[in-house]
Design a protein around this motif. Sequence first.
Motif, short mmCIF file in Angstrom:
data_model
loop_
_atom_site.label_atom_id
_atom_site.label_comp_id
_atom_site.label_asym_id
_atom_site.label_seq_id
_atom_site.Cartn_x
_atom_site.Cartn_y
_atom_site.Cartn_z
N GLY A 193 0.88 -1.18 0.00
CA GLY A 193 0.00 0.00 0.00
C GLY A 193 0.90 1.21 0.00
O GLY A 193 2.07 1.13 -0.36
N GLY A 233 -1.61 2.50 4.92
CA GLY A 233 -1.15 2.30 3.54
C GLY A 233 -2.28 2.50 2.55
O GLY A 233 -2.09 3.10 1.48
N ALA A 234 -3.48 2.02 2.90
CA ALA A 234 -4.63 2.21 2.01
C ALA A 234 -4.97 3.69 1.90
O ALA A 234 -5.21 4.21 0.79
CB ALA A 234 -5.82 1.41 2.53
N ALA A 237 -2.33 5.50 -0.23
CA ALA A 237 -2.47 5.21 -1.67
C ALA A 237 -3.64 5.98 -2.26
O ALA A 237 -3.53 6.59 -3.32
CB ALA A 237 -2.66 3.70 -1.86
N PHE A 268 -7.00 -1.21 -1.44
CA PHE A 268 -5.81 -0.36 -1.61
C PHE A 268 -4.61 -0.78 -0.78
O PHE A 268 -3.57 -0.13 -0.79
CB PHE A 268 -6.17 1.10 -1.35
CG PHE A 268 -7.00 1.70 -2.45
CD1 PHE A 268 -6.39 2.33 -3.52
CD2 PHE A 268 -8.38 1.59 -2.44
CE1 PHE A 268 -7.14 2.86 -4.56
CE2 PHE A 268 -9.15 2.12 -3.47
CZ PHE A 268 -8.53 2.76 -4.53
N ALA A 269 -4.74 -1.87 -0.01
CA ALA A 269 -3.59 -2.39 0.75
C ALA A 269 -3.64 -3.91 0.71
O ALA A 269 -4.67 -4.51 0.39
CB ALA A 269 -3.63 -1.89 2.20
#
Length: 277
Positions: A193, A233-234, A237, A268-269
């Motif tokens: 991510g 991380g999501a 991103a 997204f992760a």
Amino acid sequence: MSTTATNDNLTITAAGAALDDLRAARPLVQNITNYVAMTISANVLLALGASPAMVHAPEEAADFAAISSSLVVNIGTLSESWVDGMRRAVLRMNEDGKPWVLDPVGCGATPYRTAVAVELSRLRPAIIRGNASEIMSLAGASGAGGKGVDSTTSSDAAIAAAQALARETGAVVAVTGETDYVTDGAIVVAITGGHALMPLSTALGCALSATVAAFAAIRPPMEAAVSALAVYGAAGALGAENLAGPGLLPAALCDMLYGLDAESVAAFAGVQVMETV
Ligand SMILES: Nc1ncnc2c1ncn2[C@@H]1O[C@H](COP(=O)(O)OP(=O)(O)O)[C@@H](O)[C@H]1O
Ligand SMILES: Cc1ncsc1CCOP(=O)(O)O
Ligand SMILES: [Mg+2]
């Protein structure tokens, strides 16, 4: 709350569930952090649904620890009186059996910074989160590199050092970069991510460590670290997707954390258990 992390807890689905639980719990997170990171760390925690407080004075650090659900200790702009406050706060958290997170910012850059990071790492943090150069330096590994507070080494190169540090301190260790890794010394979990713009915006690593502390209030250390890194991380991103550069990233990150749901975390992760020694 489960008390042990099994591989079933170390999944992207578990990370989405932890986000829901965090918002329901709204934990009070004490931050002893640096001057650069204070505002973005507080905004990230508020966007996530936690309650941040920046409290570092030796005169009150332990009393505040007594009312906090978790604590992050970040040595980014350390001085002796701040370190005194850190020691008092972590001792109180340990006495009360509550988790705290160490961010060894710039470990390796100066002897004083390294000595303080080593001392704190031996005071039983639940989780240590740093970039590759910091984690390798704290582990005493060769080739750590580092340029002030920035990493010059890839997180992939720091996995063995992270495992060694986890075994030595008893902490879960999270080493971040293009791919993030979390280990208790045995299991290694890779989290994907984030975005290449993230290291170009200051203190996003510090705000991540604050996020890890928030999750540590509601989950055991391995699951907390994996969940925090996946959620962050999501959001990173998603937030960086349509930006022209790093300038607006902190605001976009907070907006994405605020609106994030379990489906977006999964989209997204990624979370992958790599090995069990
Ligand atoms: N090249 C990259 N690609 C994607 N995400 C990254 C990259 N570098 C760092 N990140 C993300 O930025 C965040 C902060 O990590 P990092 O830059 O390693 O910490 P620090 O700011 O303490 O040096 C983490 O969520 C990490 O996953
Ligand atoms: C630039 C700087 N200088 C001392 S602390 C700090 C912030 C570091 O933040 P991060 O580790 O998240 O990049
Ligand atoms: Mg950092």
